[in-house]
Design a protein around this motif. Structure first.
Motif, PDB file in Angstrom:
ATOM      1  N   MET A   1      30.549  79.192  -5.277  1.00 38.77           N
ATOM      2  CA  MET A   1      31.647  78.481  -5.880  1.00 38.77           C
ATOM      3  C   MET A   1      32.440  79.465  -6.742  1.00 38.77           C
ATOM      4  SD  MET A   1      31.273  74.843  -7.844  1.00 38.77           S
ATOM      5  CE  MET A   1      29.767  74.454  -7.011  1.00 38.77           C
ATOM      6  N   LYS A   2      33.757  79.420  -6.641  1.00 42.60           N
ATOM      7  CA  LYS A   2      34.626  80.293  -7.425  1.00 42.60           C
ATOM      8  C   LYS A   2      35.761  79.470  -8.021  1.00 42.60           C
ATOM      9  CE  LYS A   2      33.907  84.361  -4.578  1.00 42.60           C
ATOM     10  NZ  LYS A   2      34.539  85.361  -3.734  1.00 42.60           N
ATOM     11  N   VAL A   3      36.121  79.770  -9.257  1.00 42.20           N
ATOM     12  CA  VAL A   3      37.281  79.129  -9.871  1.00 42.20           C
ATOM     13  C   VAL A   3      38.529  79.753  -9.256  1.00 42.20           C
ATOM     14  CG1 VAL A   3      38.550  78.753 -12.009  1.00 42.20           C
ATOM     15  CG2 VAL A   3      36.052  78.686 -12.026  1.00 42.20           C
ATOM     16  N   SER A   4      39.432  78.932  -8.767  1.00 40.17           N
ATOM     17  CA  SER A   4      40.655  79.442  -8.151  1.00 40.17           C
ATOM     18  C   SER A   4      41.899  79.118  -8.966  1.00 40.17           C
ATOM     19  CB  SER A   4      40.829  78.864  -6.744  1.00 40.17           C
ATOM     20  OG  SER A   4      41.003  77.462  -6.814  1.00 40.17           O
ATOM     21  N   GLN A   5      41.796  78.092  -9.834  1.00 42.17           N
ATOM     22  CA  GLN A   5      42.975  77.652 -10.569  1.00 42.17           C
ATOM     23  C   GLN A   5      42.544  76.912 -11.828  1.00 42.17           C
ATOM     24  OE1 GLN A   5      45.332  73.972  -9.462  1.00 42.17           O
ATOM     25  NE2 GLN A   5      46.636  75.561  -8.579  1.00 42.17           N
ATOM     26  N   VAL A   6      43.321  77.084 -12.876  1.00 41.25           N
ATOM     27  CA  VAL A   6      43.189  76.265 -14.071  1.00 41.25           C
ATOM     28  C   VAL A   6      44.435  75.405 -14.119  1.00 41.25           C
ATOM     29  CG1 VAL A   6      43.128  76.269 -16.586  1.00 41.25           C
ATOM     30  CG2 VAL A   6      41.806  77.959 -15.305  1.00 41.25           C
TER      31      VAL A   6
ATOM     32  N   TYR B   1      55.742  69.899 -11.158  1.00 39.00           N
ATOM     33  CA  TYR B   1      54.567  70.760 -11.153  1.00 39.00           C
ATOM     34  C   TYR B   1      55.031  72.208 -11.120  1.00 39.00           C
ATOM     35  CZ  TYR B   1      55.931  71.361  -6.357  1.00 39.00           C
ATOM     36  OH  TYR B   1      56.674  71.656  -5.247  1.00 39.00           O
ATOM     37  N   ALA B   2      54.112  73.117 -11.388  1.00 37.52           N
ATOM     38  CA  ALA B   2      54.383  74.548 -11.249  1.00 37.52           C
ATOM     39  C   ALA B   2      53.044  75.257 -11.115  1.00 37.52           C
ATOM     40  CB  ALA B   2      55.146  75.087 -12.450  1.00 37.52           C
ATOM     41  N   GLU B   3      53.054  76.399 -10.454  1.00 39.50           N
ATOM     42  CA  GLU B   3      51.857  77.225 -10.349  1.00 39.50           C
ATOM     43  C   GLU B   3      52.261  78.681 -10.516  1.00 39.50           C
ATOM     44  OE1 GLU B   3      48.043  78.175  -7.430  1.00 39.50           O
ATOM     45  OE2 GLU B   3      49.554  76.731  -6.789  1.00 39.50           O
ATOM     46  N   PHE B   4      51.438  79.427 -11.250  1.00 34.41           N
ATOM     47  CA  PHE B   4      51.721  80.827 -11.563  1.00 34.41           C
ATOM     48  C   PHE B   4      50.591  81.720 -11.087  1.00 34.41           C
ATOM     49  CE2 PHE B   4      53.661  78.122 -14.703  1.00 34.41           C
ATOM     50  CZ  PHE B   4      54.954  78.605 -14.758  1.00 34.41           C
TER      51      PHE B   4
ATOM     52  N   ILE C   1      47.296  79.642 -12.747  1.00 37.94           N
ATOM     53  CA  ILE C   1      47.500  78.574 -13.721  1.00 37.94           C
ATOM     54  C   ILE C   1      48.516  77.612 -13.125  1.00 37.94           C
ATOM     55  CG2 ILE C   1      48.466  77.986 -15.978  1.00 37.94           C
ATOM     56  CD1 ILE C   1      47.422  80.635 -17.004  1.00 37.94           C
ATOM     57  N   ALA C   2      48.197  76.314 -13.170  1.00 35.61           N
ATOM     58  CA  ALA C   2      49.112  75.291 -12.677  1.00 35.61           C
ATOM     59  C   ALA C   2      49.456  74.339 -13.811  1.00 35.61           C
ATOM     60  CB  ALA C   2      48.472  74.521 -11.521  1.00 35.61           C
TER      61      ALA C   2
ATOM     62  N   GLN D   1      39.728  72.738 -27.405  1.00 30.32           N
ATOM     63  CA  GLN D   1      38.648  72.554 -26.445  1.00 30.32           C
ATOM     64  C   GLN D   1      38.711  73.553 -25.305  1.00 30.32           C
ATOM     65  OE1 GLN D   1      38.253  68.494 -25.263  1.00 30.32           O
ATOM     66  NE2 GLN D   1      38.264  67.760 -27.354  1.00 30.32           N
ATOM     67  N   VAL D   2      39.806  74.288 -25.215  1.00 28.03           N
ATOM     68  CA  VAL D   2      39.943  75.289 -24.161  1.00 28.03           C
ATOM     69  C   VAL D   2      40.912  76.364 -24.650  1.00 28.03           C
ATOM     70  CG1 VAL D   2      41.879  74.142 -22.998  1.00 28.03           C
ATOM     71  CG2 VAL D   2      40.341  75.582 -21.671  1.00 28.03           C
ATOM     72  N   ALA D   3      40.727  77.561 -24.149  1.00 29.91           N
ATOM     73  CA  ALA D   3      41.671  78.654 -24.422  1.00 29.91           C
ATOM     74  C   ALA D   3      41.914  79.383 -23.106  1.00 29.91           C
ATOM     75  CB  ALA D   3      41.111  79.616 -25.462  1.00 29.91           C
ATOM     76  N   ILE D   4      43.134  79.826 -22.921  1.00 30.60           N
ATOM     77  CA  ILE D   4      43.482  80.626 -21.751  1.00 30.60           C
ATOM     78  C   ILE D   4      43.453  82.069 -22.212  1.00 30.60           C
ATOM     79  CG2 ILE D   4      45.226  81.109 -20.004  1.00 30.60           C
ATOM     80  CD1 ILE D   4      46.338  78.257 -20.681  1.00 30.60           C
ATOM     81  N   ILE D   5      42.641  82.895 -21.560  1.00 28.41           N
ATOM     82  CA  ILE D   5      42.475  84.288 -21.961  1.00 28.41           C
ATOM     83  C   ILE D   5      43.213  85.166 -20.956  1.00 28.41           C
ATOM     84  CG2 ILE D   5      40.828  86.093 -22.571  1.00 28.41           C
ATOM     85  CD1 ILE D   5      40.491  83.353 -24.104  1.00 28.41           C
ATOM     86  N   PHE D   6      44.174  85.948 -21.460  1.00 25.16           N
ATOM     87  CA  PHE D   6      44.882  86.915 -20.634  1.00 25.16           C
ATOM     88  C   PHE D   6      44.390  88.306 -21.004  1.00 25.16           C
ATOM     89  CE2 PHE D   6      47.950  83.425 -20.413  1.00 25.16           C
ATOM     90  CZ  PHE D   6      48.264  83.436 -19.070  1.00 25.16           C
ATOM     91  N   LYS D   7      43.787  89.000 -20.054  1.00 20.23           N
ATOM     92  CA  LYS D   7      43.372  90.382 -20.271  1.00 20.23           C
ATOM     93  C   LYS D   7      44.624  91.251 -20.158  1.00 20.23           C
ATOM     94  CE  LYS D   7      39.890  93.730 -19.112  1.00 20.23           C
ATOM     95  NZ  LYS D   7      39.665  94.016 -20.517  1.00 20.23           N
ATOM     96  N   VAL D   8      44.852  92.078 -21.171  1.00 21.73           N
ATOM     97  CA  VAL D   8      46.018  92.969 -21.191  1.00 21.73           C
ATOM     98  C   VAL D   8      45.546  94.391 -21.472  1.00 21.73           C
ATOM     99  CG1 VAL D   8      47.607  91.134 -21.911  1.00 21.73           C
ATOM    100  CG2 VAL D   8      46.475  92.531 -23.649  1.00 21.73           C
ATOM    101  N   ASP D   9      46.337  95.374 -21.034  1.00 23.03           N
ATOM    102  CA  ASP D   9      45.975  96.769 -21.266  1.00 23.03           C
ATOM    103  C   ASP D   9      46.083  97.145 -22.740  1.00 23.03           C
ATOM    104  OD1 ASP D   9      45.433  97.246 -18.579  1.00 23.03           O
ATOM    105  OD2 ASP D   9      47.519  97.777 -18.156  1.00 23.03           O
TER     106      ASP D   9
END
Length: 127
Positions: free
Chosen positions: A1-6, A37-40, A47-48, A72-80
């Motif tokens: 199982m893999k997460v494909s979208q939040v 709707y939107a998806e990125f 992210i949708a 209850q949730v955070a979106i984590i963006f890995k950046v350089d």
């Protein structure tokens, strides 16, 4: 199982689409200013955005607030480079709830902001 979208359920899809597309600079895969709707593209996990699935008036919905343990949730963006990304987003008038700082216990440099729906976003420069 893999997460494909939040999928984020937001009170105003258009406002959040403009934030993620124009301010955060994410690539739109589906949707535009006129769709409900939107998806990125964000790497391996997209992210949708969709309208809220609740029947409560907007006044009852969670309002953006300062960084707190109530999230209850955070979106984590890995950046350089957290500081460079922070400066880039600040130049686009993005407001932050916590400016870049080190987290010695985790070995990361982070900064926090919120999207228009109040979702917490972390910019993470860790390994």
């Amino acid at each position: 199982m893999k997460v494909s979208q939040v999928r984020l359920f937001v009170p105003n899809v258009r406002e959040c689409l403009l934030f993620y597309r124009d301010l955060m600079g994410l690539v739109v895969l589906h949707g535009n200013e006129n769709t409900p709707y939107a998806e990125f593209q964000t790497g391996n996990i997209n992210i949708a955005l969709e309208p809220l699935l609740v029947s409560q008036p907007n006044e009852v919905l969670r309002k953006p607030h300062a960084f707190s343990a109530h999230d209850q949730v955070a979106i984590i963006f890995k950046v350089d480079d957290v500081d460079a990304t922070f400066e880039q987003l600040k130049s686009r008038d993005v407001e932050f709830v916590k400016e870049p700082h080190d987290t010695p216990d985790w070995g990361h440099r982070v900064a926090y902001l919120r999207d228009p729906a109040g979702n917490l976003i972390e910019l993470n420069g860790g390994n």
